[in-house]
Design an enzyme around this catalytic site. Structure first.
Site, mmCIF file in Angstrom:
data_model
loop_
_atom_site.group_PDB
_atom_site.id
_atom_site.type_symbol
_atom_site.label_atom_id
_atom_site.label_comp_id
_atom_site.label_asym_id
_atom_site.label_seq_id
_atom_site.Cartn_x
_atom_site.Cartn_y
_atom_site.Cartn_z
ATOM 1 N N LYS A 215 9.665 47.872 37.398
ATOM 2 C CA LYS A 215 8.406 47.252 37.844
ATOM 3 C C LYS A 215 8.484 46.831 39.317
ATOM 4 C CE LYS A 215 4.514 44.979 37.959
ATOM 5 N NZ LYS A 215 3.231 45.634 38.143
ATOM 6 N N LYS B 202 5.584 38.177 46.515
ATOM 7 C CA LYS B 202 6.707 37.819 45.620
ATOM 8 C C LYS B 202 7.417 39.078 45.120
ATOM 9 C CE LYS B 202 5.539 37.708 41.572
ATOM 10 N NZ LYS B 202 5.322 38.109 40.222
HETATM 11 P P1 NDP Z 1 -2.150 34.076 37.529
HETATM 12 O O1 NDP Z 1 -1.654 33.172 38.582
HETATM 13 O O2 NDP Z 1 -3.594 34.420 37.434
HETATM 14 O O3 NDP Z 1 -1.697 33.508 36.084
HETATM 15 C C1 NDP Z 1 -0.514 32.825 35.847
HETATM 16 C C2 NDP Z 1 -0.782 31.813 34.756
HETATM 17 O O4 NDP Z 1 0.433 31.144 34.404
HETATM 18 C C3 NDP Z 1 -1.772 30.733 35.184
HETATM 19 O O5 NDP Z 1 -2.769 30.604 34.174
HETATM 20 C C4 NDP Z 1 -0.899 29.501 35.286
HETATM 21 O O6 NDP Z 1 -1.579 28.287 34.989
HETATM 22 C C5 NDP Z 1 0.144 29.772 34.232
HETATM 23 N N1 NDP Z 1 1.341 28.969 34.441
HETATM 24 C C6 NDP Z 1 2.054 28.827 35.577
HETATM 25 N N2 NDP Z 1 3.120 28.004 35.378
HETATM 26 C C7 NDP Z 1 3.044 27.621 34.082
HETATM 27 C C8 NDP Z 1 3.849 26.777 33.271
HETATM 28 N N3 NDP Z 1 4.936 26.146 33.763
HETATM 29 N N4 NDP Z 1 3.483 26.590 31.984
HETATM 30 C C9 NDP Z 1 2.403 27.207 31.474
HETATM 31 N N5 NDP Z 1 1.594 28.030 32.195
HETATM 32 C C10 NDP Z 1 1.922 28.231 33.480
HETATM 33 O O7 NDP Z 1 -1.281 35.422 37.664
HETATM 34 P P2 NDP Z 1 -1.593 36.860 37.028
HETATM 35 O O8 NDP Z 1 -2.110 36.682 35.651
HETATM 36 O O9 NDP Z 1 -2.311 37.688 38.002
HETATM 37 O O10 NDP Z 1 -0.103 37.457 36.961
HETATM 38 C C11 NDP Z 1 0.823 37.037 35.959
HETATM 39 C C12 NDP Z 1 2.087 37.896 36.098
HETATM 40 O O11 NDP Z 1 1.748 39.282 35.907
HETATM 41 C C13 NDP Z 1 2.728 37.812 37.489
HETATM 42 O O12 NDP Z 1 4.129 37.859 37.356
HETATM 43 C C14 NDP Z 1 2.191 39.043 38.203
HETATM 44 O O13 NDP Z 1 3.058 39.462 39.251
HETATM 45 C C15 NDP Z 1 2.114 40.037 37.067
HETATM 46 N N6 NDP Z 1 1.125 41.093 37.219
HETATM 47 C C16 NDP Z 1 -0.130 40.829 37.718
HETATM 48 C C17 NDP Z 1 -1.069 41.863 37.844
HETATM 49 C C18 NDP Z 1 -2.443 41.618 38.372
HETATM 50 O O14 NDP Z 1 -3.159 42.613 38.676
HETATM 51 N N7 NDP Z 1 -2.906 40.371 38.525
HETATM 52 C C19 NDP Z 1 -0.735 43.230 37.423
HETATM 53 C C20 NDP Z 1 0.579 43.384 36.857
HETATM 54 C C21 NDP Z 1 1.474 42.351 36.774
HETATM 55 P P3 NDP Z 1 -2.513 27.519 36.071
HETATM 56 O O15 NDP Z 1 -3.913 27.791 35.587
HETATM 57 O O16 NDP Z 1 -2.124 26.099 35.964
HETATM 58 O O17 NDP Z 1 -2.215 28.108 37.434
#
Ligand code: NDP
Length: 308
Positions: free
Chosen positions: A174, A242
């Site tokens: 990835k 990142k």
């Molecule tokens: P987001 O920032 O939209 O979502 C991350 C979520 O995790 C948020 O809802 C956040 O909550 C929650 N979170 C963070 N810390 C904690 C914690 N300690 N406990 C519980 N919940 C927590 O990111 P994405 O959904 O876009 O991405 C998620 C992962 O997927 C990443 O690693 C990204 O690199 C990967 N990814 C993303 C893609 C994309 O197109 N967006 C595609 C492929 C992979 P809060 O609402 O408080 O911020």
């Protein structure tokens, strides 16, 4: 009465929320948790139960899935004082779908094994569109038996499931994928800015490129968003930065030169410095404009763009 195992889901962001919804639709009972509560409320309206900590999620589920921003959050959620591992029981299956480094996965997998549980790294590609449509590519690392056990669940959000080897292998694939996507995107953004400033009609130019050798998946994802000046994520610049940084760390560890990757990382950092970290990766060229080559970008509040 459902015979599917209860799935605990932690992380309901741009990816996690639609992925969890697809798991629910596939018939798995769901217990959800997220740091902020807005996303939980949206999902709980669709039926699943809410938990207040990673520990509570683990205590109420047989399988736990996480979808979190990066290594720090994943480490806290699994290994923290109130983390998943504090309530992990023998026979449980833990799956992280976040994009993080292989070594963090290996550390959590060792802690899970000490409690008699299996751990898989299962990062995904296909962006928010793939998450909503259940068509993600899933890159899995871990024991073959655990992968087979996870397969019906992974198929709820993934169209293709690849088993690459032991824990950490999915993350390696990835990170390299995103390094390649970031380098491609840099080319797309430079090309579009050059075409515009050299006086071409950008709509027409994009139609030409779509039919020519400059096209790529990065182009398909980013060009419509750039034309519309539409930089709502999708996939945020902060997250791509990142991923490229983690990929460059990996390259350093194995002694591989990544010149183009280092350049992509610097441009992503410039965009972050320009305040665009939480915008879509398609906002790259706008970041360049902010450095003084043109007016500040107009960030339209609609639509999606960029790879992920
Ligand atoms: P987001 O920032 O939209 O979502 C991350 C979520 O995790 C948020 O809802 C956040 O909550 C929650 N979170 C963070 N810390 C904690 C914690 N300690 N406990 C519980 N919940 C927590 O990111 P994405 O959904 O876009 O991405 C998620 C992962 O997927 C990443 O690693 C990204 O690199 C990967 N990814 C993303 C893609 C994309 O197109 N967006 C595609 C492929 C992979 P809060 O609402 O408080 O911020």
């Amino acid at each position: 009465m459902s015979t599917a195992p209860t799935v605990g889901w932690i992380g309901l962001g741009l990816m996690g929320q639609p992925m969890a919804l697809n798991v629910l639709r596939a018939g798995f009972p769901l217990v959800v948790h997220n740091r902020s509560r807005g996303a939980v409320a949206t999902l709980v309206a669709a039926a699943p139960a809410e938990a207040w900590s990673p520990r509570e999620v683990a205590s109420r589920a047989e399988i736990v899935v996480t979808c979190l921003p990066g290594p720090a959050e994943v480490t806290e959620v699994y290994l923290g004082a109130d983390g998943v591992l504090t309530a992990t029981r023998p026979g449980m299956l833990l799956i992280d779908t976040s994009t993080i480094d292989p070594e963090t996965h290996r550390r959590i997998a060792r802690a899970a094994a000490e409690r008699g549980a299996d751990y898989l790294d299962a990062p995904v590609s296909g962006g928010t569109t793939g998450a909503c449509e259940g068509t993600l590519t899933v890159m899995v690392g871990g024991r073959a038996e655990a992968v087979e056990r996870a397969r019906p669940l992974l198929q709820a959000f993934g169209r293709t499931i690849y088993h690459l080897g032991p824990v950490g292998s999915g993350a390696i694939a990835k990170l390299i994928n995103n390094l390649m996507a970031a380098i491609n995107l840099l080319g797309v953004c430079e090309g579009l800015v050059l075409a515009a400033k050299a006086g071409l009609d950008l709509d027409l130019f994009c139609r030409v490129i779509a039919d020519s050798s400059g096209a790529s998946r990065s182009f398909d994802g980013a060009a419509p968003a750039i034309l519309a000046r539409d930089f709502r994520p999708g996939f945020m610049i902060d997250l791509m930065h990142k991923d490229v940084t983690l990929a460059l760390d990996l390259a350093r560890q194995v002694g591989v030169r990544t010149l183009a990757g280092a350049l992509a990382q610097q441009v992503l950092q410039e965009a972050r410095n320009a305040g665009l970290g939480r915008h879509s990766t398609a906002a790259h060229p706008a970041g360049a404009e902010r450095r003084g080559d043109g007016p500040a970008p107009r960030l339209a509040p609609v639509g999606r763009g960029g790879p992920g």
